[in-house]
Design a protein around this motif. Structure first.
Motif, PDB file in Angstrom:
ATOM      1  N   TRP A 215      82.516  46.117  62.707  1.00 26.34           N
ATOM      2  CA  TRP A 215      82.282  44.800  61.937  1.00 26.34           C
ATOM      3  C   TRP A 215      83.317  43.703  62.357  1.00 26.34           C
ATOM      4  CZ3 TRP A 215      85.007  42.416  58.090  1.00 26.34           C
ATOM      5  CH2 TRP A 215      84.421  41.338  57.531  1.00 26.34           C
ATOM      6  N   LYS A 216      84.616  44.149  62.137  1.00 24.82           N
ATOM      7  CA  LYS A 216      85.635  43.203  62.719  1.00 24.82           C
ATOM      8  C   LYS A 216      85.554  42.601  64.035  1.00 24.82           C
ATOM      9  CE  LYS A 216      88.600  45.802  59.370  1.00 24.82           C
ATOM     10  NZ  LYS A 216      89.995  46.656  59.344  1.00 24.82           N
ATOM     11  N   CYS A 217      85.109  43.337  64.961  1.00 22.78           N
ATOM     12  CA  CYS A 217      85.050  42.869  66.302  1.00 22.78           C
ATOM     13  C   CYS A 217      83.733  42.017  66.439  1.00 22.78           C
ATOM     14  CB  CYS A 217      85.080  44.135  67.184  1.00 22.78           C
ATOM     15  SG  CYS A 217      86.272  45.144  67.347  1.00 22.78           S
ATOM     16  N   LEU A 218      82.627  42.144  65.672  1.00 27.04           N
ATOM     17  CA  LEU A 218      81.481  41.422  66.131  1.00 27.04           C
ATOM     18  C   LEU A 218      81.146  40.184  65.241  1.00 27.04           C
ATOM     19  CD1 LEU A 218      78.813  44.165  66.443  1.00 27.04           C
ATOM     20  CD2 LEU A 218      79.871  43.178  68.228  1.00 27.04           C
ATOM     21  N   SER A 219      81.940  40.192  63.885  1.00 24.59           N
ATOM     22  CA  SER A 219      81.519  39.165  63.016  1.00 24.59           C
ATOM     23  C   SER A 219      82.166  37.847  63.421  1.00 24.59           C
ATOM     24  CB  SER A 219      82.168  39.470  61.597  1.00 24.59           C
ATOM     25  OG  SER A 219      83.377  39.822  61.498  1.00 24.59           O
ATOM     26  N   PRO A 220      83.456  37.643  64.005  1.00 21.74           N
ATOM     27  CA  PRO A 220      83.962  36.403  64.424  1.00 21.74           C
ATOM     28  C   PRO A 220      83.227  36.058  65.741  1.00 21.74           C
ATOM     29  CG  PRO A 220      85.577  38.251  64.144  1.00 21.74           C
ATOM     30  CD  PRO A 220      84.386  38.867  63.998  1.00 21.74           C
ATOM     31  N   LEU A 221      82.704  36.966  66.557  1.00 22.17           N
ATOM     32  CA  LEU A 221      82.134  36.436  67.879  1.00 22.17           C
ATOM     33  C   LEU A 221      80.550  35.749  67.412  1.00 22.17           C
ATOM     34  CD1 LEU A 221      81.514  36.505  70.711  1.00 22.17           C
ATOM     35  CD2 LEU A 221      80.521  38.899  70.575  1.00 22.17           C
ATOM     36  N   TYR A 222      79.797  36.295  66.432  1.00 21.77           N
ATOM     37  CA  TYR A 222      78.539  35.810  66.182  1.00 21.77           C
ATOM     38  C   TYR A 222      78.731  34.555  65.261  1.00 21.77           C
ATOM     39  CZ  TYR A 222      75.712  39.529  67.848  1.00 21.77           C
ATOM     40  OH  TYR A 222      75.080  40.429  68.817  1.00 21.77           O
ATOM     41  N   ILE A 223      79.993  34.403  64.462  1.00 15.98           N
ATOM     42  CA  ILE A 223      80.134  33.016  63.951  1.00 15.98           C
ATOM     43  C   ILE A 223      80.506  32.061  65.069  1.00 15.98           C
ATOM     44  CG2 ILE A 223      81.941  31.614  62.374  1.00 15.98           C
ATOM     45  CD1 ILE A 223      82.510  34.501  60.870  1.00 15.98           C
ATOM     46  N   TRP A 224      81.189  32.373  66.010  1.00 10.54           N
ATOM     47  CA  TRP A 224      81.454  31.461  67.217  1.00 10.54           C
ATOM     48  C   TRP A 224      80.169  31.069  67.867  1.00 10.54           C
ATOM     49  CZ3 TRP A 224      85.845  29.289  67.175  1.00 10.54           C
ATOM     50  CH2 TRP A 224      86.170  28.435  68.305  1.00 10.54           C
ATOM     51  N   ILE A 225      79.265  31.907  67.907  1.00 11.39           N
ATOM     52  CA  ILE A 225      78.141  31.815  68.874  1.00 11.39           C
ATOM     53  C   ILE A 225      77.051  30.868  67.922  1.00 11.39           C
ATOM     54  CG2 ILE A 225      75.999  32.765  69.495  1.00 11.39           C
ATOM     55  CD1 ILE A 225      77.493  35.222  70.625  1.00 11.39           C
ATOM     56  N   LYS A 234      77.935  20.950  75.216  1.00 12.08           N
ATOM     57  CA  LYS A 234      78.365  22.327  75.706  1.00 12.08           C
ATOM     58  C   LYS A 234      79.611  22.205  76.862  1.00 12.08           C
ATOM     59  CE  LYS A 234      74.140  24.349  74.153  1.00 12.08           C
ATOM     60  NZ  LYS A 234      73.413  23.109  73.772  1.00 12.08           N
ATOM     61  N   GLU A 235      80.553  22.934  76.884  1.00 12.23           N
ATOM     62  CA  GLU A 235      81.531  23.072  77.803  1.00 12.23           C
ATOM     63  C   GLU A 235      81.768  24.540  78.003  1.00 12.23           C
ATOM     64  OE1 GLU A 235      84.674  20.375  78.186  1.00 12.23           O
ATOM     65  OE2 GLU A 235      83.743  18.895  77.104  1.00 12.23           O
ATOM     66  N   GLU A 236      82.151  25.210  79.100  1.00 11.61           N
ATOM     67  CA  GLU A 236      82.638  26.502  79.281  1.00 11.61           C
ATOM     68  C   GLU A 236      83.771  26.843  78.434  1.00 11.61           C
ATOM     69  OE1 GLU A 236      83.589  29.778  82.871  1.00 11.61           O
ATOM     70  OE2 GLU A 236      83.088  27.574  83.355  1.00 11.61           O
ATOM     71  N   ARG A 237      84.575  25.739  78.494  1.00  8.07           N
ATOM     72  CA  ARG A 237      86.045  26.103  77.862  1.00  8.07           C
ATOM     73  C   ARG A 237      85.942  26.212  76.201  1.00  8.07           C
ATOM     74  NH1 ARG A 237      88.273  21.531  75.442  1.00  8.07           N
ATOM     75  NH2 ARG A 237      87.007  19.265  75.971  1.00  8.07           N
ATOM     76  N   PHE A 238      84.912  25.801  75.600  1.00 11.75           N
ATOM     77  CA  PHE A 238      84.566  26.079  74.308  1.00 11.75           C
ATOM     78  C   PHE A 238      84.535  27.614  74.022  1.00 11.75           C
ATOM     79  CE2 PHE A 238      82.309  21.556  73.757  1.00 11.75           C
ATOM     80  CZ  PHE A 238      83.705  21.190  73.985  1.00 11.75           C
ATOM     81  N   LEU A 239      84.032  28.338  75.113  1.00 13.61           N
ATOM     82  CA  LEU A 239      83.874  29.640  74.669  1.00 13.61           C
ATOM     83  C   LEU A 239      85.203  30.567  75.237  1.00 13.61           C
ATOM     84  CD1 LEU A 239      80.401  30.422  75.858  1.00 13.61           C
ATOM     85  CD2 LEU A 239      80.934  29.823  73.448  1.00 13.61           C
TER      86      LEU A 239
END
Length: 330
Positions: A215-225, A234-239
């Motif tokens: 959960w600690k690994c996935l939750s920040p990622l899905y918030i960013w997505i 959209k820009e590549e550097r944003f990710l």
């Protein structure tokens, strides 16, 4: 040119150190199987090849996010808070969104509100005061760069059309180009985690220490997505800040999927032979395909982006030939 490449080499060393720290933390918490996959994804990923040496605020934030994620996994909340604050204040202010799950874990999960407030304020003072003094020296007025970025981009009134609008498929295409099969596992990571959780609970393993770490690994990622995939501009550097989390999520997903097949083989004895065969083939195929596509993409980027330098060198050679020809003229 020497300065250009020298800066890139320094950035590469810093990124490698942050990747090493993240790898060691994942190894200690999630095990060697996930850590090995993470090592491969970080090493060969075209996305990391691009972002690791980019002289951008989002790349600096990416370094901090790697350290913060590793510290959070191992329970070093002081370092986790400090590095995510550094990512937001010194690097890119929008990186603060990646610290929301960390804040929830400290405030709600650990019930240490004052601990979080104390270290957040201390981190802000340690990073913000030197930055403000340096900016004041150069601009001759008090400037908070991170605040100005937020005020301009969020409250400035300019729409996404100011910098260009991309279709909703932009990040999906870009993600597949930079992470190929790992990006597909990254997108399916939440589903795979849920299926894995259901299976282990069906087998009466109510608690698994890895579930919280996942959960600690996935939750920040899905918030960013959720934030950036829905923006018109959209820009590549944003990710860049979540590129390492793409690798972590993919490594976790592959491992959990293999674990699911192993558990299903034990649950359904009639299918055990077929499931065991699939289990043995899956990881080598995924890794080999990922490495092949990643190297191909990185080489294509190198050849395409190095075209300017190549043409410049050819022009210099032609100029030297013209100089020699003029020297031979009577």
């Amino acid at each position: 040119m020497a300065v250009f490449y020298g800066i890139r080499c320094c950035l590469a060393v810093v990124c490698a150190l942050c990747e090493t720290y993240l790898y060691r933390c994942v190894l200690s918490v999630l095990g060697s199987s996930v850590a090995r996959l993470l090592f491969i994804f970080l090493l060969f990923s075209s996305g990391m090849f691009i972002s690791s040496t980019a002289y951008l605020p989002s790349s600096f934030s990416m370094y901090c996010v790697m350290v913060s994620t590793g510290a959070w996994l191992t329970g070093n909340f002081m370092l986790a808070v400090f590095t995510i604050a550094t990512a937001a204040i010194v690097g890119w202010p929008f990186a603060v969104a990646l610290g929301l799950p960390l804040a929830c874990d400290i405030v709600v999960g650990k019930k240490t509100v004052w601990y979080f407030i104390r270290w957040s304020c201390l981190s802000a003072v340690v990073t913000l005061v030197p930055m403000a003094l340096i900016d004041y020296y150069f601009y001759r007025k008090m400037v908070v760069a991170s605040l100005n970025i937020v005020l301009y981009n969020v409250f400035g009134g300019g729409g996404p059309e100011l910098y260009g609008v991309e279709p909703w498929t932009f990040y999906f295409v870009n993600g597949f180009l930079n992470f190929n099969v790992a990006f597909l596992f990254n997108l399916l990571s939440a589903v795979i985690w849920v299926v894995w959780t259901v299976i282990i609970r069906h087998q009466s393993e109510v608690s698994d220490t890895r579930s919280g770490a996942v959960w600690k690994c996935l939750s920040p990622l899905y918030i960013w997505i959720a934030i950036f995939f829905t923006r018109a501009h959209k820009e590549e550097r944003f990710l860049f800040p979540v590129y390492p989390l793409f690798c972590v999520a993919a490594a976790v997903s592959v491992h959990l999927l293999l674990d699911c097949t192993d558990r299903l083989g034990k649950m359904f004895q009639s299918l055990q032979a077929a499931i065991t065969s699939a289990h043995q083939v899956m990881q080598p195929v995924v890794v080999a395909l990922f490495i092949l596509l990643s190297i191909s993409r990185s080489l294509a980027l190198f050849q395409a982006c190095d075209g300017v330098s190549f043409e410049r060198e050819r022009e210099r050679e032609r100029e030297r030939e013209r100089e020699r020809d003029r020297g031979r003229d009577p």
